[in-house]
Design a protein around this motif. Structure first.
Motif, PDB file in Angstrom:
ATOM      1  N   TYR A 150       0.923  -1.335  -0.127  1.00 32.28           N
ATOM      2  CA  TYR A 150       0.388   0.061  -0.289  1.00 32.28           C
ATOM      3  C   TYR A 150       0.921   1.519  -0.426  1.00 32.28           C
ATOM      4  CZ  TYR A 150      -2.974  -3.023   1.330  1.00 32.28           C
ATOM      5  OH  TYR A 150      -4.609  -4.555   0.890  1.00 32.28           O
ATOM      6  N   TRP A 151       1.618   1.275   0.200  1.00 33.21           N
ATOM      7  CA  TRP A 151       2.455   1.989   0.800  1.00 33.21           C
ATOM      8  C   TRP A 151       3.089   2.363  -0.871  1.00 33.21           C
ATOM      9  CZ3 TRP A 151       3.610   6.198   3.174  1.00 33.21           C
ATOM     10  CH2 TRP A 151       4.378   7.221   3.363  1.00 33.21           C
ATOM     11  N   PRO A 165      -5.786  10.597   3.001  1.00 30.95           N
ATOM     12  CA  PRO A 165      -6.131   8.878   3.479  1.00 30.95           C
ATOM     13  C   PRO A 165      -6.693   9.270   4.960  1.00 30.95           C
ATOM     14  CG  PRO A 165      -3.516  10.070   3.430  1.00 30.95           C
ATOM     15  CD  PRO A 165      -4.025  10.837   2.814  1.00 30.95           C
ATOM     16  N   LYS A 191       0.991   9.826  -4.754  1.00 29.30           N
ATOM     17  CA  LYS A 191       1.771  11.480  -4.295  1.00 29.30           C
ATOM     18  C   LYS A 191       2.396  12.056  -5.270  1.00 29.30           C
ATOM     19  CE  LYS A 191       2.906  12.370  -0.650  1.00 29.30           C
ATOM     20  NZ  LYS A 191       2.754  13.727   0.282  1.00 29.30           N
ATOM     21  N   TYR A 201       0.214   4.308  -2.767  1.00 33.34           N
ATOM     22  CA  TYR A 201       0.192   6.270  -1.988  1.00 33.34           C
ATOM     23  C   TYR A 201       1.692   6.544  -2.956  1.00 33.34           C
ATOM     24  CZ  TYR A 201       0.267   9.285   1.536  1.00 33.34           C
ATOM     25  OH  TYR A 201      -0.025  10.914   1.509  1.00 33.34           O
ATOM     26  N   LEU A 202       2.697   6.245  -2.260  1.00 34.39           N
ATOM     27  CA  LEU A 202       3.535   7.109  -3.050  1.00 34.39           C
ATOM     28  C   LEU A 202       3.269   7.438  -4.299  1.00 34.39           C
ATOM     29  CD1 LEU A 202       6.937   5.414  -0.744  1.00 34.39           C
ATOM     30  CD2 LEU A 202       5.661   7.361  -0.269  1.00 34.39           C
TER      31      LEU A 202
END
Lengths: 491, 288
Positions: free
Chosen positions: A70-71, A111, A78, A74-75
């Protein structure tokens, strides 16, 4: 005519306004088309951009989702957000998200409001519709909020597949606000250009139309001057072109110069006629006065040579008196005819009936009948001149009649006119002398001065009346006079 | 093919010519420290100057990558975490060389952090929430929170709603600060380091639990590296606080220095690791 009525506006203004309106309409139409095209191009580009960003995120998303990374999901969101902001690009990302096949949030640019692993919950009906469209998309599509305001957006939706299995969807939403600003800016530029175009076009149109219309204005002013009777101080219309208006100007100038020439000729004729009339009067006076003067001087000469001959005195004094009376009559008539005074004095219409007695007295022993018919309302007052006109005409009728005959007087009102007729059963007027009937010193009578009808003519003329004569050889003559009625009571 | 042969020949010949002085390779991960290329250049220059040998830092994403490099002989030294250090390897491939001294002692903590505005007060509040680990081979960022869950009798696989690895303590802090995760476990050394250099990030986090003291992530040498080289490296590092350049480098690392400590420093971690291994076996998908 009121100034609000466009039909009364000068042609130069109407033509200029028409040109301005046409130029402005064309300009603004072109401007509107350009702005609309611009907007649609920006819109398409923005949608394409949203789609590209979504596709960029979608490259690695299925693998990362399978591995619950997930990170990195998300990045990746971003990254695209930071890249857009950093690039000082025209577009800003409102939001971006990755949802799995069940609509659970895998990553979201916000988020805090959209927790990981929880079903994405649309905040409004529009959001719900967009969410359903995004979830049912199996091919990349661009969704739109559909409006044209700073709050609206375009969304690039890319479905995710792994080994042909549907995994979820990437949604990247770009604001149309920068686009909106861009569109407003470009619309302002276009508007400015159109405005300049309209100003310049209108100015050119106004100048051109004024230049074209100038000869027409001059022609119109010239014709107005003609209407007022001013022709001599006419300035020729300047001619520059040889088009229809130019030709009109040339023709107008010709007509005007011819008219002016004609008027001058007429004035010259009138002047010479006046001189002729004056000469005739002078000659008449000289002749008419000279005639009795010769007899008078002879009488006086004889009397001076025989001052004691009582018989001569008794014979010549009446002759002298008669001659002097004749001269007096002539001078008096001339005074009346030449110097018609503005006599405001009015008399009642009944007064006219006294003339009947007067003329009856003049008939004397002759067998002449007078038919008198005054049908005018007793309230009507007439200028005192009328009495003389009627008396002169009656006397004239009496003089042309032989030992017997008939005189008819008829007077009545017709509309605004007072009409009277004086008829006689005399020999009538030969047609060859009818034109000279009202000339001074013209007479067919042995003893007449030739001033009676002339005085009548002058008096009728001074009252803005009309005199007509109707005559047939051997059948008599009728003088027909009509003068405007004056209803004011005598002072 | 011909090109590959050619390359092999070039590599081989260069290895032969540099045989007398091969570079010393030092493995690092972003987990243990923030990425700072310029600092690593300065540090490697310092070590080269002191040791008279070329020193190269080899950066890898995860501890596992660094451990693989150690196993395969790709590096001579590595700065790893206590957890991979205590894991039993057969045969053993590495050995403790020196331990960083942080705030006067060779130890650090694991911090359980949450967003500063979140309502969570204790670890159990994070049940059913999203949790960020740093590295599956990190003691502070993975082993410790796992041990807390199992100690309370919960099942690690069911305790959180979702979990993910950031492979970087600093990014774990970022994930909490930006509320991608509700809670996370980080190295106290990294958290304090960030609190000094990027306070605006750590200010958005709140520590709700601090672990007992753990042995600081150690610097290890691969078995088989010449004893003299190991000794030279160990001495050089442990004497860094003796000169100004070394002190400046240590200051940048926020460390006091390096010291010689026994393996027992890691007994705490070792105990936790043994317990976890009995209760969990590859419960979490480890991703790269």
């Amino acid at each position: 005519m009121p100034i609000t009525n466009p039909r009364s506006w000068p042609l130069a203004i109407k033509l200029s306004l028409t040109i301005i309106v046409v130029v402005a309409a064309v300009g603004f139409m072109i401007g509107a088309v350009m702005v609309a095209r611009d907007w649609s191009r920006f819109h398409d580009e923005l949608g394409e951009k949203a789609l590209r960003l979504s596709e960029y995120v979608a490259i690695n998303a299925p693998r990362a989702m399978q591995r619950k990374n997930y990170w990195s999901l998300y990045l990746s969101l971003k990254n695209i957000a930071a890249r857009r902001a950093g690039a000082a690009a025209k577009h800003e990302i409102i939001t971006a998200m990755i949802l799995d096949a069940n609509g659970l949030v895998q990553a979201h640019l916000n988020p805090a409001g959209n927790p990981l692993g929880i079903a994405f919950s649309p905040s409004s009906q529009i959001e719900q519709d967009l969410f359903e469209q995004a979830m049912s998309a199996r091919n990349p599509i661009v969704l739109s909020s559909g409006g044209f305001s700073k709050q609206d957006f375009l969304e690039g939706v890319v479905p995710l597949f792994s080994d042909q299995k549907y995994m979820g969807v990437v949604r990247v939403r770009l604001s149309v606000a920068p686009l909106y600003d861009e569109a407003i800016r470009s619309a302002l530029i276009v508007l400015g250009l159109v405005f300049c175009f309209v100003i310049i076009g209108s100015a050119v149109g106004v100048l051109a139309s004024r230049r074209m219309v100038r000869p027409l204005t001059a022609v119109t002013q010239g014709l107005e001057a003609v209407g007022r009777g001013e022709m001599t101080d006419f300035a020729p219309v300047p001619i520059k072109d040889s088009d229809e208006i130019g030709r009109l100007g040339v023709t107008f100038n010709q007509i005007m110069s011819e008219l002016a020439e004609k008027k001058m000729l007429e004035e010259e004729i009138a002047m010479s006629e006046k001189l002729v009339a004056l000469g005739r009067i002078t000659a008449g006076v000289a002749h008419e006065i000279n005639n009795p003067l010769g007899g008078l001087l002879n009488c006086i000469d004889t009397l001076q040579r025989h001052p004691d001959d009582r018989q001569l005195v008794d014979r010549y004094l009446p002759v002298i008196e008669q001659g002097l009376h004749r001269i007096k009559d002539i001078v008096q008539n001339l005074l009346v005819g030449l110097k018609i005074e503005e006599n405001d004095q009015k008399i009642n219409i009944e007064h006219i009936d006294n003339l009947r007695d007067l003329i009856t007295a003049d008939i004397g022993e002759r067998n002449i009948a007078v038919v008198w018919n005054n049908r005018v309302n007793k309230e009507v007052y007439v200028p005192v001149k009328l009495e003389q006109i009627i008396y002169n005409l009656l006397k004239n009728a009496l003089e042309v009649l032989p030992k017997s005959g008939r005189i008819i007087f008829d007077m009545y009102e017709e509309g605004e006119f007072l009409i009277f007729e004086v008829g006689d059963s005399g020999p009538g007027i030969p047609s060859n002398i009818r034109n000279q009937l009202f000339d001074p010193f013209f007479t067919t009578k042995t003893n007449g001065t030739g001033l009676g009808l002339w005085v009548v003519y002058r008096l009728v003329e001074s009252m803005q009346g009309i005199i007509e004569v109707e005559s047939e050889q051997g059948e008599g003559t009728i003088f027909h006079v009509s003068v405007p009625v004056i209803r004011v009571k005598a002072a | 093919m011909r090109l590959i042969y050619l390359l092999l020949i070039v590599c081989f010949s260069s290895a032969v010519t540099a045989n007398t002085e091969p570079p010393i390779r030092f493995g690092l991960t972003a987990v243990v420290m923030t990425e700072n290329t310029r600092f690593l250049d300065d540090w490697s220059q310092y070590l080269e100057q002191k040791m008279g040998r070329k020193v190269e830092f080899v950066l890898r994403r995860s501890y596992r990558d660094v451990m693989d490099l150690l196993d395969s002989g790709g590096i001579e030294f590595a700065w790893i975490c206590g957890y991979p250090y205590v894991q039993t390897r057969k045969p053993e491939s590495l050995r403790l060389m020196t331990v960083p001294i942080y705030r006067g002692s060779p130890s650090y903590y694991s911090y359980i952090i949450v967003h500063h505005r979140s309502p969570y007060k204790r670890f159990s509040d994070l049940n059913g929430k999203v949790f960020a680990f740093s590295d599956p081979d990190s003691n502070s960022g993975f082993l410790y929170p796992l041990s807390v869950i199992t100690r309370n009798g919960d099942k690690p696989e069911a305790f959180f709603r979702e979990t993910f690895f950031t492979f970087n303590h600093a990014e774990t802090i970022q994930a909490i600060a930006e509320q991608v995760a509700d809670g996370g476990a980080v190295d106290s050394y990294i958290w304090e380091y960030l609190a000094a250099f990027k306070p605006e990030v750590t200010a958005k986090t709140r520590i709700i639990k601090r672990s007992p003291k753990f042995g600081f992530p150690p610097l290890v040498s691969r078995l088989g590296v010449a004893e003299t080289t190991v000794e030279l490296m160990k001495d050089t590092l442990e004497n860094m606080d003796q000169d100004a350049t070394g002190k400046a480098l240590l200051a940048k690392l926020k460390l006091d220095g390096f010291g010689n400590y026994s393996d027992s420093l890691y007994n705490e971690i070792r105990g936790m690791a043994n317990k976890i291994q009995t209760t969990t076996s590859n419960l979490f998908t480890v991703t790269n």
